[in-house]
Design an enzyme around this catalytic site. Structure first.
Site, short mmCIF file in Angstrom:
data_model
loop_
_atom_site.label_atom_id
_atom_site.label_comp_id
_atom_site.label_asym_id
_atom_site.label_seq_id
_atom_site.Cartn_x
_atom_site.Cartn_y
_atom_site.Cartn_z
N CYS A 273 0.80 -1.24 0.00
CA CYS A 273 0.00 0.00 0.00
C CYS A 273 0.83 1.28 0.00
O CYS A 273 0.51 2.23 -0.71
CB CYS A 273 -1.00 -0.01 1.15
SG CYS A 273 -0.25 0.07 2.79
N HIS A 330 -2.83 1.24 6.85
CA HIS A 330 -3.07 1.23 5.41
C HIS A 330 -2.79 2.65 4.92
O HIS A 330 -3.07 3.63 5.61
CB HIS A 330 -4.51 0.81 5.11
CG HIS A 330 -4.79 0.72 3.63
ND1 HIS A 330 -3.91 0.14 2.75
CD2 HIS A 330 -5.83 1.16 2.88
CE1 HIS A 330 -4.40 0.22 1.53
NE2 HIS A 330 -5.58 0.83 1.58
N ASP A 353 -7.52 5.58 -3.48
CA ASP A 353 -6.67 4.49 -2.98
C ASP A 353 -6.25 3.59 -4.14
O ASP A 353 -7.06 2.85 -4.67
CB ASP A 353 -7.46 3.69 -1.94
CG ASP A 353 -6.58 2.65 -1.24
OD1 ASP A 353 -5.43 2.45 -1.68
OD2 ASP A 353 -7.06 2.02 -0.29
N ASP A 395 -17.18 -0.79 13.07
CA ASP A 395 -17.17 -1.36 14.42
C ASP A 395 -16.69 -2.81 14.33
O ASP A 395 -16.93 -3.49 13.32
CB ASP A 395 -18.58 -1.33 15.03
CG ASP A 395 -18.96 0.08 15.50
OD1 ASP A 395 -18.08 0.97 15.42
OD2 ASP A 395 -20.10 0.27 15.93
N GLU A 442 -14.05 10.00 18.66
CA GLU A 442 -14.65 8.72 19.06
C GLU A 442 -15.56 8.91 20.27
O GLU A 442 -15.17 9.57 21.25
CB GLU A 442 -13.56 7.71 19.42
CG GLU A 442 -12.82 7.14 18.22
CD GLU A 442 -13.69 6.32 17.30
OE1 GLU A 442 -14.85 6.02 17.64
OE2 GLU A 442 -13.20 5.97 16.21
N GLU A 447 -20.26 11.64 16.29
CA GLU A 447 -19.69 10.41 15.71
C GLU A 447 -20.73 9.30 15.68
O GLU A 447 -20.89 8.59 14.68
CB GLU A 447 -18.45 9.98 16.51
CG GLU A 447 -17.73 8.77 15.93
CD GLU A 447 -17.92 7.51 16.76
OE1 GLU A 447 -17.56 6.43 16.25
OE2 GLU A 447 -18.44 7.59 17.88
N ASP A 477 10.35 -3.10 27.76
CA ASP A 477 10.90 -1.80 27.36
C ASP A 477 11.71 -1.92 26.07
O ASP A 477 11.62 -1.08 25.19
CB ASP A 477 11.80 -1.23 28.47
CG ASP A 477 10.96 -0.79 29.65
OD1 ASP A 477 9.77 -0.50 29.44
OD2 ASP A 477 11.47 -0.78 30.78
#
Length: 681
Positions: A273, A330, A353, A395, A442, A447, A477
């Site tokens: 992509c 993407h 795209d 979702d 969100e 929304e 870490d």
């Protein structure tokens, strides 16, 4: 005496025109201008030619583009001299300079003219003289052009900038990969025009296609189809598994090499992509369309267009559904233009795209879709708004299939798709978060309203956090590729009563497009937790296990699952980690001076406990390496040893630019870095 001007030659005045049309970076070999703006040519008359008399002498100019120029298609236009040019259509005016016996002709093109290669002809009472050829581009500086951008700094970034950063990794660890767009490399513009001429719409109806090139919406849709090679002889072949017989997508550091290879021998192997998007950005900018490369983290690929990503698992926590998927990231492009087909409120950035995922009107292309339409859930607005809306808004719902065949929903998220949508900032190497261009925050009222509107009658059941078992994953870490390290799944019982369940912790390789690879670690435990109690399950990830199964993206997906078969209660959490990569050290020996050799000294420490084979460094830079990548092969490098190379190059242009470096080997790919370079006189 003849009433015709007797002409010795025509000077296309390339240097001066290029400067006023922001096209000097294409070079001075030919005339390249932007539409809707005057350019000037100078007719040198022969000694003894009839004088040009202002207001009396007149002639006609003819401009033609495409193989079948026609007035009706706007691919052939004739226009006579006027007192002055106008900025709404093709027009011309002229002034005579007796001292040099020259006529200066000012020609203004229509701001709605088709882009492409034009011929310019002088017609004096039927006597025609060719004045030469020019290339006409879209014009972000012209207020009447559909791609007009008001801000000069944005025009510098989105039309003229030749290098940029493409964001990859995971939303927790975002990494900017340098890329050389190189749209002003001497051969690239011709290749971009060749891409338009090889598109199936041109082959089936050249007249209609060339006429359509006045419209950036049309051109952008053609590019979205032609940058991939599905359905046509497009630029790049997409591949996400087996890379034999071509270049691994992670090796490319610029678009120039790919476009030149395509022009010489057809579709180039291989792209993913970010490569598709970077090449689309190069071609768009070369043709004058403002363009930016955009990365969406947690990008949904919704195959059945229901705006939901449905995952199905068996009772042991193994995923059994294929189809819908979530790509770790993407990459696509946004292009800037008006949308007269949709209405002025949908002007501005448009997403397209070029990665071949799903067909649109029977062809592998996607967009352009208005960002405003996506943000507002206006899914009837063309092109492909529902698919792009799902990429940033779907979702996620998880189901488990019990041994008796019953399917039970056990988890879901409204927040895991469409995060940290990123592009390079204007005028700097900072990352700019543009999530707010694509969606409301969100969980906000807007929304959810947009999502409900998009769903129409397909309303989802209410979602809510329930008390119960709570899972999270904690990381080490230092997670450098080549090292062994520990990760932990933490389970907390938020219920009032004790819970008994199976506790599973999986690690498996994953591609950035969400394709799951082989397992590289597993731990399990049967646990009983009192109310409020916490339990930790540790998993040691060893290079011996993960090294041979991870892709060049260096991604590992961690999944923690709890299963209570008595109550058919399932819980799951997932985290994708990207392993750290070693840094490339870049040092220039001496000062970068135009036309003088300078050496780049490159070094990288092999972090793996095994040798690297087929090691190489490649460098590339606008005005530094003459438009071509320079590669130095260095063979094998032992474990914990340093890979070193010195590559000589001679800068060809003065000014500030960027040197890009790529390191490649059999077991460590896709390592990139860059430094800013100022080339002195």
């Amino acid at each position: 005496m003849s009433q015709v001007l007797d002409m010795e030659r025509c000077d296309l005045n390339i240097k001066s025109n290029s400067s006023s049309h922001h096209t000097e970076l294409y070079g001075e070999k030919r005339l390249i201008v932007r539409r809707g703006q005057p350019f000037h040519v100078i007719l040198h008359l022969k000694p003894g030619s009839r004088d040009f008399k202002q207001g009396e002498t007149t002639f006609t100019l003819i401009v033609e583009t495409g193989p079948l120029p026609r007035k009706e298609s706007d691919t052939q236009v004739s226009f006579v001299l006027r007192e002055s040019t106008v900025d709404t259509e093709w027009s011309a005016s002229a002034t005579y300079d007796p001292s040099g016996n020259t006529v200066s002709v000012s020609i203004s093109s229509s701001p709605n003219a088709p882009i492409g290669l034009y011929s310019l002809t002088l017609d004096q009472d039927g006597q025609k003289t060719s004045l030469g050829q020019f290339i006409l581009l879209f014009n972000a500086w012209c207020p009447r052009d559909a791609v007009y951008m008001r801000s000069e700094s944005k025009r510098q970034e989105y039309v003229l900038a030749q290098h940029g950063l493409i964001y990859r990794g995971t939303y927790k660890r975002i990494k900017g990969t340098p890329w050389n767009f190189g749209q002003f490399d001497p051969t690239i513009l011709d290749i971009c025009l060749k891409i338009l001429d090889e598109n199936p719409k041109f082959i089936s109806d050249a007249d209609k296609d060339c006429s359509g090139r006045r419209n950036p919406i049309y051109v952008t849709r053609v590019l979205s189809a032609m940058i991939n090679s599905n359905d046509d002889r497009g630029v790049l072949v997409g591949e996400w598994g087996e890379f034999s017989g071509g270049v691994h997508p992670g090796q490319w550091i610029g678009s120039g090499d790919i476009l030149r290879q395509w022009a010489e021998s057809g579709p180039v192997c291989y792209g993913q992509c970010w490569v598709f998007a970077a090449v689309a950005c190069t071609v768009s900018r070369a043709l004058g369309i403002p363009c930016r490369v955009v990365t969406n983290f947690g990008s949904a690929h919704d195959t059945d267009a229901n705006l939901m990503i449905e995952n199905l698992y068996d009772e042991d926590g193994e995923r059994i559904s294929e189809g819908d998927s979530i790509w770790n990231f993407h990459v696509w492009v946004d292009s800037w233009m008006t949308r007269p087909d949709l209405g002025p409120e949908f002007d501005g950035w448009q997403t397209s795209d070029p990665t071949p995922q799903e067909t649109s009107d029977g062809v592998f292309c996607c967009g352009p879709a208005s960002l405003r339409a996506i943000k507002e859930g206006e899914l009837t607005k063309k092109y492909d708004a529902p698919f792009i809306f799902a990429e940033v808004n779907a979702d996620v719902v998880d189901f488990v299939r019990l041994s008796n065949g019953q399917i039970v929903r056990f988890d879901g998220s409204t927040k895991s798709v469409g995060r940290f949508i990123s592009t390079k900032a204007v005028g700097s190497d900072e990352r700019r978060d543009i999530t707010h261009h694509y969606k409301y925050p969100e969980g906000s009222k807007e929304e959810r309203q947009v999502y409900e509107k998009a769903q129409h009658h397909n309303k989802l059941q209410q979602r809510g956090e329930e008390p119960g078992l709570h899972l999270k994953i904690k990381l080490a870490d230092n997670m450098m590729v080549g090292l062994d390290f520990e990760v932990h799944a933490v389970l907390t019982n938020n219920c009032m009563e004790a819970k008994t369940c199976s506790f599973l912790f999986f690690a498996r390789a994953v591609g950035y497009n969400g394709k799951r690879g082989e397992s590289c670690g597993f731990a399990s435990d049967k646990v009983e937790l009192q109310s409020g109690e916490e339990r930790r399950l540790s998993l040691r990830l060893q290079y011996d296990h993960y090294g041979s199964v991870i892709t060049s993206d260096r991604l590992i997906q961690l999944s923690a699952i709890t299963i209570d078969k008595q109550t058919t209660e399932y819980h799951k959490t997932e985290k994708t980690i990207v392993l750290d990569e070693p840094e490339i050290e870049i040092k220039l020996v001496g000062e970068a001076t135009v036309n003088q050799a300078v050496t780049a000294e490159l070094a990288l420490l092999n972090p793996l406990p095994e040798p690297l084979q087929d090691c190489s460094f490649t460098i590339e830079g606008v005005g530094l390496t003459d438009g071509k990548p320079l590669k130095e092969k260095i063979g094998a490098v032992g474990p914990k040893q340093e890979a070193k190379a010195s590559i000589k190059f001679s800068p060809t242009a003065v000014g500030s630019t960027v040197l890009l470096v790529n390191f490649d080997s059999d077991k460590l790919r896709n390592i990139k870095s860059f430094i800013n370079v100022v080339v002195k006189e």
